[in-house]
Write a protein that holds these residues in place. Structure first.
Motif, short mmCIF file in Angstrom:
data_model
loop_
_atom_site.label_atom_id
_atom_site.label_comp_id
_atom_site.label_asym_id
_atom_site.label_seq_id
_atom_site.Cartn_x
_atom_site.Cartn_y
_atom_site.Cartn_z
N GLY A 196 0.79 -1.23 0.00
CA GLY A 196 0.00 0.00 0.00
C GLY A 196 0.82 1.27 0.00
N SER A 197 0.21 2.34 -0.53
CA SER A 197 0.91 3.60 -0.80
C SER A 197 1.02 4.49 0.43
CB SER A 197 0.17 4.37 -1.90
OG SER A 197 -1.15 4.69 -1.47
N TRP A 198 2.00 5.41 0.36
CA TRP A 198 2.08 6.53 1.30
C TRP A 198 2.21 7.85 0.55
CZ3 TRP A 198 5.93 10.14 1.43
CH2 TRP A 198 7.13 9.84 0.76
N ASN A 199 2.58 7.80 -0.73
CA ASN A 199 2.89 9.00 -1.52
C ASN A 199 1.87 9.20 -2.64
OD1 ASN A 199 5.49 10.01 -3.82
ND2 ASN A 199 4.48 11.28 -2.30
N ARG A 200 0.60 8.85 -2.38
CA ARG A 200 -0.44 8.99 -3.40
C ARG A 200 -1.77 9.34 -2.76
NH1 ARG A 200 -4.44 6.22 -6.52
NH2 ARG A 200 -4.22 6.66 -8.75
N LYS A 201 -2.52 10.18 -3.43
CA LYS A 201 -3.91 10.45 -3.07
C LYS A 201 -4.75 10.25 -4.32
CE LYS A 201 -3.47 13.57 0.88
NZ LYS A 201 -4.23 12.78 1.83
N PRO A 202 -5.77 9.35 -4.27
CA PRO A 202 -6.15 8.49 -3.15
C PRO A 202 -5.17 7.32 -2.98
CG PRO A 202 -7.48 7.98 -5.05
CD PRO A 202 -6.66 9.16 -5.43
N LEU A 203 -5.41 6.52 -1.96
CA LEU A 203 -4.55 5.38 -1.67
C LEU A 203 -4.56 4.39 -2.83
CD1 LEU A 203 -5.66 4.62 1.99
CD2 LEU A 203 -3.63 5.90 1.28
N SER A 204 -3.45 3.67 -2.98
CA SER A 204 -3.38 2.56 -3.93
C SER A 204 -2.75 1.37 -3.24
CB SER A 204 -2.58 2.95 -5.18
OG SER A 204 -1.25 3.32 -4.83
N GLY A 205 -2.97 0.17 -3.79
CA GLY A 205 -2.45 -1.04 -3.17
C GLY A 205 -3.33 -1.49 -2.02
N TYR A 206 -2.69 -1.97 -0.94
CA TYR A 206 -3.39 -2.51 0.23
C TYR A 206 -4.26 -3.70 -0.18
CZ TYR A 206 -2.07 1.85 2.63
OH TYR A 206 -1.38 2.90 3.16
N LYS A 207 -3.73 -4.60 -0.99
CA LYS A 207 -4.49 -5.76 -1.42
C LYS A 207 -3.57 -6.80 -2.04
CE LYS A 207 -5.72 -3.38 -5.76
NZ LYS A 207 -6.88 -2.91 -6.58
N VAL A 208 -4.13 -7.95 -2.36
CA VAL A 208 -3.42 -8.99 -3.11
C VAL A 208 -4.08 -9.09 -4.48
CG1 VAL A 208 -2.83 -11.44 -3.22
CG2 VAL A 208 -2.80 -10.25 -1.01
N VAL A 209 -3.26 -9.07 -5.52
CA VAL A 209 -3.79 -9.14 -6.88
C VAL A 209 -3.20 -10.35 -7.60
CG1 VAL A 209 -4.13 -6.64 -7.01
CG2 VAL A 209 -1.99 -7.65 -7.88
N PHE A 210 -3.84 -10.69 -8.72
CA PHE A 210 -3.40 -11.81 -9.55
C PHE A 210 -3.17 -11.31 -10.97
CE2 PHE A 210 -4.48 -15.37 -12.45
CZ PHE A 210 -3.53 -16.30 -12.03
N VAL A 211 -2.04 -11.70 -11.55
CA VAL A 211 -1.72 -11.34 -12.93
C VAL A 211 -1.76 -12.61 -13.77
CG1 VAL A 211 0.00 -10.35 -14.49
CG2 VAL A 211 -0.26 -9.43 -12.16
N PRO A 212 -2.72 -12.75 -14.70
CA PRO A 212 -2.79 -13.96 -15.53
C PRO A 212 -1.59 -14.06 -16.46
CG PRO A 212 -4.84 -12.68 -15.63
CD PRO A 212 -3.81 -11.81 -14.99
N PHE A 213 -1.09 -15.29 -16.64
CA PHE A 213 0.04 -15.56 -17.53
C PHE A 213 -0.40 -16.51 -18.65
CE2 PHE A 213 2.67 -13.31 -14.78
CZ PHE A 213 4.03 -13.42 -15.10
N THR A 214 0.34 -16.49 -19.74
CA THR A 214 0.14 -17.44 -20.83
C THR A 214 0.96 -18.70 -20.57
OG1 THR A 214 2.01 -16.66 -22.15
CG2 THR A 214 -0.10 -15.48 -22.40
N PRO A 215 0.67 -19.81 -21.27
CA PRO A 215 1.49 -21.02 -21.12
C PRO A 215 2.95 -20.79 -21.54
CG PRO A 215 -0.61 -21.56 -22.13
CD PRO A 215 -0.54 -20.07 -22.10
N GLN A 216 3.19 -19.74 -22.32
CA GLN A 216 4.55 -19.44 -22.74
C GLN A 216 5.35 -18.69 -21.68
OE1 GLN A 216 1.75 -18.76 -24.78
NE2 GLN A 216 2.11 -20.79 -25.68
N GLY A 217 4.69 -18.33 -20.58
CA GLY A 217 5.43 -17.76 -19.46
C GLY A 217 5.44 -16.25 -19.39
N TRP A 218 4.42 -15.57 -19.99
CA TRP A 218 4.39 -14.11 -19.98
C TRP A 218 3.01 -13.62 -19.55
CZ3 TRP A 218 9.02 -11.99 -20.43
CH2 TRP A 218 10.01 -12.73 -21.10
N PRO A 219 2.93 -12.41 -18.99
CA PRO A 219 1.60 -11.87 -18.64
C PRO A 219 0.69 -11.83 -19.86
CG PRO A 219 3.33 -10.56 -17.61
CD PRO A 219 4.02 -11.51 -18.54
N ALA A 220 -0.56 -12.20 -19.68
CA ALA A 220 -1.52 -12.25 -20.78
C ALA A 220 -1.70 -10.85 -21.39
CB ALA A 220 -2.86 -12.79 -20.29
N LYS A 221 -1.75 -10.80 -22.69
CA LYS A 221 -1.85 -9.53 -23.41
C LYS A 221 -3.14 -8.81 -23.03
CE LYS A 221 -1.57 -7.51 -28.04
NZ LYS A 221 -1.43 -7.82 -29.50
N GLY A 222 -3.00 -7.55 -22.67
CA GLY A 222 -4.16 -6.72 -22.34
C GLY A 222 -4.73 -6.95 -20.96
N ALA A 223 -4.19 -7.90 -20.19
CA ALA A 223 -4.74 -8.21 -18.87
C ALA A 223 -4.37 -7.15 -17.85
CB ALA A 223 -4.24 -9.57 -18.40
#
Length: 448
Positions: free
Chosen positions: A367-394
């Motif tokens: 979570g942030s200290w240098n932003r208004k409004p706050l950002s972060g403070y959570k757990v997120v998931f980044v989808p990947f392709t079988p080739q080992g890279w973040p999914a395009k546009g995700a």
């Protein structure tokens, strides 16, 4: 008369400066966090700050029965409570979980930023002395709650990362990597730690992480910068803002990759065995810059810090300049948004949270200290392709939220994320002093 005129001009100048400060501070975001996330984030013009925007969620902890909010189809419960600032996790081969109860060593430094950082430590619940210990948690009956909680190792110096290698447990203190012999099932370490290598300790980024490398004979160890943008001199950043490659037998290391302001979470991609990391980027460029990121890392990479961010955008505040580096600054693979404070990283291959979360990376955002409004403070998931890279546009998918309430107060702040022996996701919450466990209501076979 002259004195009177000068006094009037001085007053006018003071008022003008006051107006400018009022108009420019605090800086408020003009973009949604997700606009500055993904493979192609919106990188806008910087809005440099002399007086930093300060916005934090004041800690209030969790009352009985309170818990975070999870994505549809998942449940969450406390795995362990009553800890002291738990930040980093490691699962042993027998299923026992080690948690580093740790905090920053005493901080030094003056000026505006030094004052802000010391002020923030108290506000966000990070000002308590470090317990400097590792605690063992054991869930012997597999019900998702650790019925054993015992002190495993003490006498450490702001420890974070842990890993088993060649029948020894390695622990990354803030200033040194140490090791002790380990036997499966052991619940207490009494052996004196052996020094492996030393590196710079403390600073703004004091936490170190260590994991095994894909070659089976070395370790990767992350060391964050001591400052925001090397404002105390680049000479103070020697062997910092880097990932080191450590040779345990020889007790030596080399710089594996550089220009990484604070690369804390590290993991090997299960599909490619490539090293990935999450990185905290710089502050005081405005609420929309610069994005923290998730990226693959190869030997010899330089990601630009402190001179450049996001693959070559110059930070004009940094002196001396380094124009030659601009064309060689590697662009990260995936932006997570500005000031989210990405710390924990774990791939999904050992988790059983359903098809939606079967291939990709989980990220703990402190979570942030240098932003208004706050950002972060959570757990997120980044989808990947079988080739080992973040999914395009995700874009990042929210998995665990609710750490901050509607009044902007923090029940907790997530740090590390790790799979337990039964496919649940463990989350270290250093403000709530809890390890949370996220699971699917019914056992779901992994889709891999």
């Amino acid at each position: 008369m002259l004195k009177h005129v000068l006094a009037v001009f001085g007053l006018i100048a003071l008022v003008a400066v006051g107006i400018l400060v009022y108009l420019a501070w605090p800086d408020k975001a003009r973009l949604d966090v997700n606009a500055v996330a993904g493979g192609r984030p919106d990188i806008t013009a910087p809005r440099e700050q002399v007086i930093p925007t300060v916005g934090t969620a004041d800690p209030i902890g969790w009352k009985n029965g309170e818990r975070p909010t999870v994505a549809a189809g998942l449940t969450v419960q406390p795995f362990a409570t009553g800890l002291s600032h738990p930040r980093w996790l490691y699962r042993l081969p027998n299923g026992d979980v080690l948690v580093a109860e740790t905090n920053s060593p005493p901080r030094e430094g003056g000026g505006i930023q030094g004052w802000v950082m010391k002020h923030l430590l108290g506000k966000v619940g990070a000002g308590v002395p470090s317990a400097n210990r590792i605690t063992l948690l054991r869930d012997a009956n597999g019900d998702g709650v650790a019925e054993m909680k015992t002190v495993f190792m003490t006498g450490l110096n702001s420890p974070s990362g842990m890993t088993l290698f060649d029948r020894q447990l390695y622990v990354a203190n803030t200033d040194s990597l140490v090791r002790v012999p380990y036997t499966s099932g052991q619940t207490k370490i009494t052996a004196k730690p052996e020094l492996v290598v030393r590196y710079p300790g403390g600073g703004n980024h004091w936490a170190r992480n260590v994991i095994q490398s894909e070659d089976g004979r070395t370790l990767y160890l992350s060391v964050g910068s001591s400052s925001n943008i090397a404002e105390n001199g680049i000479d103070k950043e020697r062997n910092r803002a880097v990932i080191l490659q450590v040779y345990p037998k020889e007790k030596t290391f080399r710089i594996y990759a550089a220009g990484l302001r604070n690369a804390n979470g590290m993991a090997l991609n299960p599909d490619t065995r490539a090293l990935w990391t999450v990185v905290n980027e710089r502050d005081m460029l405005g609420s929309d810059l610069a994005p923290d990121y998730l990226t693959a890392v190869e030997f010899g990479d330089h990601f630009g810090w402190p001179w450049y961010y996001w693959g070559g955008y110059p930070d004009t505040r940094v002196e001396p300049k380094n124009q030659e580096l601009q064309q060689y600054s590697k662009r990260p693979d995936y932006a997570l948004g500005p000031h989210v404070a990405a710390l924990g990283l774990s791939f999904a291959n050992e988790l059983r949270l359903g098809d939606r979360f079967a291939r990709g990376a989980f990220v703990g955002e402190h979570g942030s200290w240098n932003r208004k409004p706050l950002s972060g403070y959570k757990v997120v998931f980044v989808p990947f392709t079988p080739q080992g890279w973040p999914a395009k546009g995700a874009k990042p998918i929210d998995v665990v939220t609710g750490f901050v309430n509607a009044d902007g107060e923090a029940h907790g702040r997530p740090v590390d994320v790790k799979a337990d022996a039964h496919g649940g996701l463990l989350i270290a919450d250093d403000v709530g002093n809890t390890i949370w466990r996220v699971s699917a209501p019914q056992p779901i076979a992994a889709a891999r």
